[in-house]
Motif scaffolding. Structure first.
Motif, PDB file in Angstrom:
ATOM      1  N   ASN A   1     -26.443   9.003  11.481  1.00 30.50           N
ATOM      2  CA  ASN A   1     -25.121   8.709  11.806  1.00 30.50           C
ATOM      3  C   ASN A   1     -24.191   8.717  10.665  1.00 30.50           C
ATOM      4  O   ASN A   1     -24.360   7.866   9.761  1.00 30.50           O
ATOM      5  CB  ASN A   1     -24.761   7.350  12.637  1.00 30.50           C
ATOM      6  N   ASP A   2     -23.171   9.616  10.781  1.00 31.41           N
ATOM      7  CA  ASP A   2     -22.278   9.800   9.899  1.00 31.41           C
ATOM      8  C   ASP A   2     -21.052   8.647  10.178  1.00 31.41           C
ATOM      9  O   ASP A   2     -20.408   9.188  11.246  1.00 31.41           O
ATOM     10  CB  ASP A   2     -21.620  10.898   9.241  1.00 31.41           C
ATOM     11  N   MET A   3     -20.995   7.411   9.652  1.00 29.90           N
ATOM     12  CA  MET A   3     -19.873   6.324  10.323  1.00 29.90           C
ATOM     13  C   MET A   3     -18.561   6.669   9.617  1.00 29.90           C
ATOM     14  O   MET A   3     -17.675   5.745  10.224  1.00 29.90           O
ATOM     15  CB  MET A   3     -20.593   5.225   9.930  1.00 29.90           C
ATOM     16  N   SER A   4     -18.405   7.504   8.892  1.00 32.06           N
ATOM     17  CA  SER A   4     -17.047   7.457   7.853  1.00 32.06           C
ATOM     18  C   SER A   4     -15.955   7.580   9.024  1.00 32.06           C
ATOM     19  O   SER A   4     -14.872   7.134   8.709  1.00 32.06           O
ATOM     20  CB  SER A   4     -17.204   8.517   7.183  1.00 32.06           C
TER      21      SER A   4
ATOM     22  N   ALA B   1     -25.647   5.947   8.348  1.00 24.79           N
ATOM     23  CA  ALA B   1     -27.017   4.959   8.644  1.00 24.79           C
ATOM     24  C   ALA B   1     -27.837   5.928   9.363  1.00 24.79           C
ATOM     25  O   ALA B   1     -27.562   6.851   9.951  1.00 24.79           O
ATOM     26  CB  ALA B   1     -26.332   3.951   9.620  1.00 24.79           C
ATOM     27  N   LYS B   2     -29.362   5.719   9.088  1.00 25.68           N
ATOM     28  CA  LYS B   2     -30.499   6.354   9.505  1.00 25.68           C
ATOM     29  C   LYS B   2     -31.441   5.289  10.150  1.00 25.68           C
ATOM     30  O   LYS B   2     -31.702   4.411   9.439  1.00 25.68           O
ATOM     31  CB  LYS B   2     -31.083   7.152   8.327  1.00 25.68           C
ATOM     32  N   VAL B   3     -31.720   5.433  11.292  1.00 28.67           N
ATOM     33  CA  VAL B   3     -32.489   4.542  12.023  1.00 28.67           C
ATOM     34  C   VAL B   3     -33.780   5.191  12.369  1.00 28.67           C
ATOM     35  O   VAL B   3     -33.754   6.457  12.954  1.00 28.67           O
ATOM     36  CB  VAL B   3     -31.827   4.119  13.258  1.00 28.67           C
ATOM     37  N   VAL B   4     -34.865   4.575  12.296  1.00 28.54           N
ATOM     38  CA  VAL B   4     -36.201   5.407  12.540  1.00 28.54           C
ATOM     39  C   VAL B   4     -36.618   4.751  13.898  1.00 28.54           C
ATOM     40  O   VAL B   4     -36.850   3.530  14.019  1.00 28.54           O
ATOM     41  CB  VAL B   4     -37.474   4.866  11.411  1.00 28.54           C
TER      42      VAL B   4
ATOM     43  N   GLN C   1     -33.529  -3.374  25.101  1.00 29.10           N
ATOM     44  CA  GLN C   1     -33.264  -4.916  24.954  1.00 29.10           C
ATOM     45  C   GLN C   1     -31.794  -4.967  23.987  1.00 29.10           C
ATOM     46  O   GLN C   1     -31.151  -5.845  24.315  1.00 29.10           O
ATOM     47  CB  GLN C   1     -34.243  -5.558  24.303  1.00 29.10           C
ATOM     48  N   LEU C   2     -31.645  -4.377  23.160  1.00 29.04           N
ATOM     49  CA  LEU C   2     -30.539  -4.366  22.089  1.00 29.04           C
ATOM     50  C   LEU C   2     -29.460  -3.890  22.788  1.00 29.04           C
ATOM     51  O   LEU C   2     -28.367  -4.551  22.546  1.00 29.04           O
ATOM     52  CB  LEU C   2     -30.962  -3.687  20.757  1.00 29.04           C
TER      53      LEU C   2
ATOM     54  N   LEU D   1     -23.968  -1.027  16.884  1.00 26.10           N
ATOM     55  CA  LEU D   1     -25.345  -1.223  17.062  1.00 26.10           C
ATOM     56  C   LEU D   1     -25.886  -0.013  18.024  1.00 26.10           C
ATOM     57  O   LEU D   1     -26.646   0.613  17.887  1.00 26.10           O
ATOM     58  CB  LEU D   1     -25.845  -2.617  17.110  1.00 26.10           C
ATOM     59  N   GLY D   2     -24.969  -0.458  19.308  1.00 26.22           N
ATOM     60  CA  GLY D   2     -25.544   0.649  20.363  1.00 26.22           C
ATOM     61  C   GLY D   2     -25.474   2.103  20.067  1.00 26.22           C
ATOM     62  O   GLY D   2     -26.323   3.013  20.183  1.00 26.22           O
ATOM     63  N   SER D   3     -24.339   2.275  19.362  1.00 25.35           N
ATOM     64  CA  SER D   3     -24.176   3.836  18.917  1.00 25.35           C
ATOM     65  C   SER D   3     -25.018   4.270  17.684  1.00 25.35           C
ATOM     66  O   SER D   3     -25.496   5.554  17.629  1.00 25.35           O
ATOM     67  CB  SER D   3     -22.862   3.986  18.205  1.00 25.35           C
ATOM     68  N   LEU D   4     -25.513   3.451  17.032  1.00 24.49           N
ATOM     69  CA  LEU D   4     -26.664   3.665  15.904  1.00 24.49           C
ATOM     70  C   LEU D   4     -27.922   3.854  16.476  1.00 24.49           C
ATOM     71  O   LEU D   4     -28.732   4.583  15.767  1.00 24.49           O
ATOM     72  CB  LEU D   4     -26.463   2.473  14.886  1.00 24.49           C
ATOM     73  N   ILE D   5     -28.441   3.588  17.623  1.00 24.43           N
ATOM     74  CA  ILE D   5     -29.801   3.611  18.248  1.00 24.43           C
ATOM     75  C   ILE D   5     -29.872   4.439  19.427  1.00 24.43           C
ATOM     76  O   ILE D   5     -30.675   4.721  20.216  1.00 24.43           O
ATOM     77  CB  ILE D   5     -30.201   2.412  18.490  1.00 24.43           C
TER      78      ILE D   5
END
Length: 448
Positions: free
Chosen positions: A371-374, A389-392, A429-430, A444-448
């Motif tokens: 995700n490019d959050m800029s 952010a990068k989420v595995v 759950q998140l 958080l929801g958008s990152l995952i």
């Protein structure tokens, strides 16, 4: 020369010793505490805490500059002497307060270099102490550099105590210390050069996020020289000339100070571990899963001085200290928690990581959510250009395995991901959590 017997001799007074000392004292043990420096340890006196005070000023300067023309007028500047005076309000009282606390708890305190006489005796000054149990919590020290003129280097302790900054600064090495100090000094108006011997600095972090941090560093005037190897340092009057190579070609850098930022090694010098039959390697004191010396069971070690799989971070030193206290008081039954080890480089913006790397994730076939959050509200409202952010994610279970973040809200997000990994929380759950809005956590929801 005197000799006295103690239930516990603790060498070191920082995070790796604190729980052991406190819990054993509460249990009525007779304790001796030794430190060759001021009581309180590296993090509180000459590491994490004072550094973060200075980094806070750098954040304010960066925020001010980003918001010019967007409702903010007038340039803020750092008054270095005032900032250092403010920093000292956090550190000055700690040594005396720590020693008073130890004495009030009935401990004997010793200032000086500790060394083993044999497997259960420690010498400090003219005193020889006998210990039924001995804790080594001496931390780490700057890695020695085979550079001609290395005596001209100053160290992180020195930087955090500078009364004034030079006009030009050279940092040798491309790790945490170099980049954090560079971002502080650059915001204070110093011309900064980082000399890193390989192609990529900050190798334990995601390469793409590091590249974005390098772009930001360049924008604020930090000169990062990769493939640069230092050969010598020469003093010329009140200045220094650093000689070396860059991409194989000879080069030199002139500056007012040269700072060691090339990593740290376990602080075992002078302990005479051989006399105590305590085995160690270049990675540190060799311990079992209970942090007990494999070759001398009287001796425990915790924190940066050990060869454990824990990262050299204050929370991990604290984890190991708690584990040792349980072992001593209740028998070997508690292991440190190494499952989650979040780490952050306090540059501006900050760079953080926790859990599985993106490189490992790709090898093992896990999804990496990028995700490019800029352009997201959280970062757009403060005009941040570098936020990613990068989420595995393990799609088969919905669990988060790792997270990597660059941006002003890195601290908040990395800790949220650390909790999710620790407690095996799933994406579903998140997503059921109600988080205060508008905050970085609500992304958080958008990152995952």
């Amino acid at each position: 020369m005197t000799q006295e017997t103690y239930d516990l001799i603790a060498i070191g007074t920082g995070s790796a010793a604190s729980s052991v000392i406190t819990r054993c004292a509460e249990a009525g043990w007779k304790i001796a505490v030794i430190d060759e420096r001021e009581f309180g340890g590296t993090c509180a006196l000459r590491g994490c805490d004072p550094k973060k005070v200075l980094a806070g000023a750098a954040e304010l300067i960066d925020w001010n500059e980003r918001m010019q023309g967007k409702g903010i007028q007038g340039q803020a500047t750092i008054n270095w002497s005032e900032l250092m005076a403010f920093k000292r309000t956090f550190t000055e009282s700690i040594p005396r307060a720590s020693e008073d606390q130890f004495k009030q708890a009935g401990m004997d305190t010793f200032h000086g270099k500790a060394s083993f006489v044999d497997e259960d005796h420690i010498q400090v000054g003219e005193e020889v102490l006998h210990g039924k149990h001995i804790l080594i919590a001496t931390g780490a020290r700057p890695a020695p550099l085979e550079i001609e003129g290395s005596e001209h280097l100053i160290y992180s302790d020195d930087f955090l105590d500078l009364e004034q900054l030079p006009d030009r600064l050279v940092l040798v090495g491309g790790g945490y210390i170099a980049f954090e100090f560079a971002h502080i000094a650059a915001r204070a108006g110093t011309e900064v050069h980082i000399l890193h011997r390989s192609e990529q600095p900050l190798k334990s972090f995601d390469a793409e996020l590091v590249e974005s941090l390098l772009q930001k560093s360049k924008e604020i005037g930090i000169h990062v020289h990769l493939n640069a190897e230092v050969k010598s340092i020469r003093q010329e009057g009140n200045a220094y000339v650093v000689h070396g190579t860059r991409n194989g070609a000879d080069h030199q850098w002139q500056c007012g100070l040269v700072v060691h930022g090339a990593g740290r090694v376990p602080n075992v010098d002078g302990l005479e571990l051989e006399k105590a039959n305590v085995s160690y390697s270049k990675k540190g004191i060799t311990v079992n899963e209970y942090l007990q010396s494999e070759s001398n069971p009287r001796v425990y070690a915790a924190g940066d001085v050990t060869d454990t799989k824990g990262l050299h971070l204050t929370p991990l030193a604290g984890q190991e200290s708690r584990a040792v206290s349980f072992h001593l008081l209740e028998g070997n039954q508690h292991k440190p928690n190494y499952k989650v080890m979040p780490s952050i480089v306090f540059t501006v913006p900050a760079l953080g990581a926790v859990g599985m790397s993106t490189e490992q994730a790709k090898k093992e076939g896990y999804e990496v959510q990028v995700n490019d959050m800029s352009k997201w509200y959280t970062y757009k409202r403060t005009h941040e250009k570098f936020a990613m952010a990068k989420v595995v994610i393990d799609k088969s279970t919905g669990r988060i395995l790792g997270a990597h973040v660059l941006g002003s809200k890195t601290e908040e997000l990395i800790n949220l991901f650390a909790m999710a990994i620790q407690f095996n929380l799933t994406i579903d759950q998140l997503n059921t959590m109600n988080l205060a809005y508008p905050t970085a956590a609500s992304d958080l929801g958008s990152l995952i």
